[in-house]
Design an enzyme around this catalytic site. Structure first.
Site, mmCIF file in Angstrom:
data_model
loop_
_atom_site.group_PDB
_atom_site.id
_atom_site.type_symbol
_atom_site.label_atom_id
_atom_site.label_comp_id
_atom_site.label_asym_id
_atom_site.label_seq_id
_atom_site.Cartn_x
_atom_site.Cartn_y
_atom_site.Cartn_z
ATOM 1 N N SER A 1 0.839 -1.206 0.000
ATOM 2 C CA SER A 1 0.000 0.000 0.000
ATOM 3 C C SER A 1 0.862 1.239 0.000
ATOM 4 O O SER A 1 2.027 1.203 0.443
ATOM 5 C CB SER A 1 -0.903 0.002 1.244
ATOM 6 O OG SER A 1 -1.522 1.260 1.437
ATOM 7 N N TYR B 1 -2.173 -1.300 10.283
ATOM 8 C CA TYR B 1 -2.308 -1.633 8.867
ATOM 9 C C TYR B 1 -1.054 -1.225 8.096
ATOM 10 O O TYR B 1 -0.484 -2.009 7.324
ATOM 11 C CB TYR B 1 -3.536 -0.941 8.301
ATOM 12 C CG TYR B 1 -3.724 -1.059 6.802
ATOM 13 C CD1 TYR B 1 -4.342 -2.181 6.249
ATOM 14 C CD2 TYR B 1 -3.317 -0.041 5.945
ATOM 15 C CE1 TYR B 1 -4.528 -2.289 4.876
ATOM 16 C CE2 TYR B 1 -3.507 -0.134 4.571
ATOM 17 C CZ TYR B 1 -4.107 -1.263 4.049
ATOM 18 O OH TYR B 1 -4.305 -1.363 2.680
#
Length: 288
Positions: free
Chosen positions: A179, A192
């Protein structure tokens, strides 16, 4: 579940991972162009393929000639998964549905076993599935949430890749989903973002370990993409109201704008690339 280390889903965001059929506006996931047989007769496992980026990848792979094992959590997402399966079959390819939690090592092993039983081989592994839980304060991240996020996002990649490797031959490809948060950070997604950084390191290190076998390992680091993940609890209402607006392009991306990165890394077009990460993120410049 027989894994004593398994952490069950936490109840902080009970609607995750979310149902794509309920999103308004609907994400754009169908391929934008005709196929050219770049994956003719290949077999791919795509996790998180019921919706979002995973669905777009499965659809594009089928358009390019691949059969697909559609792996997803199950439950409320069954309808989405069947939509993905129907699209793959519409392209003249085969698809199987495999529902379960990839954080359980035994389920991860069963995914590969069922794929081999159905198709007789495995050429491409695409790790997309993951989860996120927004918190404005580090102190709000419970031990259960921390363990669950790491289990879903990075432990699952270890489990599934370990199970897949004995079946991958020269020319095979593994593609992991990291990401933009691994590079730029995200103050409300500490756990995350940490898993996504771990995925970058896993991708680079695994590439070094197996490149001599002719198996390439690469990654994709999407920016803000319009999928069920954020609207169904993965983002705070404040963040969701301006989702994607801070990118240079001023908007969130669509799943079918990300899927071609996976196709490139899966096919022979990227035959001289391993240990690399592509960045479909709306124009934000990041290091790495």
């Amino acid at each position: 579940m027989t894994n004593p280390l398994f952490i069950p889903p936490i109840d902080e965001q009970p609607r995750m991972p979310g149902v794509e059929a309920e999103l308004d506006p609907a994400p754009e996931w169908e391929p934008r162009y005709k196929g050219s047989n770049r994956l003719k007769d290949k077999v791919a496992i795509v996790t998180g393929a019921d919706s979002g980026i995973g669905r777009a990848v499965a659809a594009l792979f089928a358009r390019e000639g691949a059969d697909v094992a559609i792996v997803y959590l199950g439950g409320a997402e069954d309808t989405d998964a069947k939509t993905t399966q129907a699209y793959v079959e519409k392209q003249g390819r085969k698809a199987i549905l495999i529902a379960g939690d990839l954080g359980d090592v035994d389920f991860a092993k069963s995914v590969v076993a069922k794929t081999i039983k159905a198709f007789g081989k495995l050429d491409i592994l695409v790790n997309v599935a993951g989860e996120q839980h927004p918190d404005k304060d580090l102190a709000d991240i419970t031990p259960e949430q921390l363990l669950r996020t790491f289990q879903s996002n990075i432990h699952s990649m270890f489990y599934l890749t370990q199970a897949a490797l004995p079946h991958l031959e020269k020319g095979a490809a593994i593609i992991n989903t990291t990401s933009i948060t691994a590079y730029a950070g995200e103050k409300e997604l500490l756990d995350y973002s940490a898993t996504k950084g771990a995925i970058v390191a896993f991708t680079r290190s695994l590439s070094e370990q197996i490149v001599a076998k002719g198996i390439r390992v690469n990654g994709v680091a999407p920016g803000p993409i319009w999928t069920p993940l954020n609207p169904f609890g993965g983002s705070t209402p404040e963040k969701l109201a301006t989702f994607g607006a801070m990118t240079p392009m001023g908007r969130p991306g669509q799943p079918n704008e990300v899927a071609p990165s996976y196709l490139f890394l899966a096919c022979e077009d990227s035959s001289y690339m391993s240990g690399q990460v592509l960045h479909p993120n709306g124009g934000q410049i990041v290091n790495g």
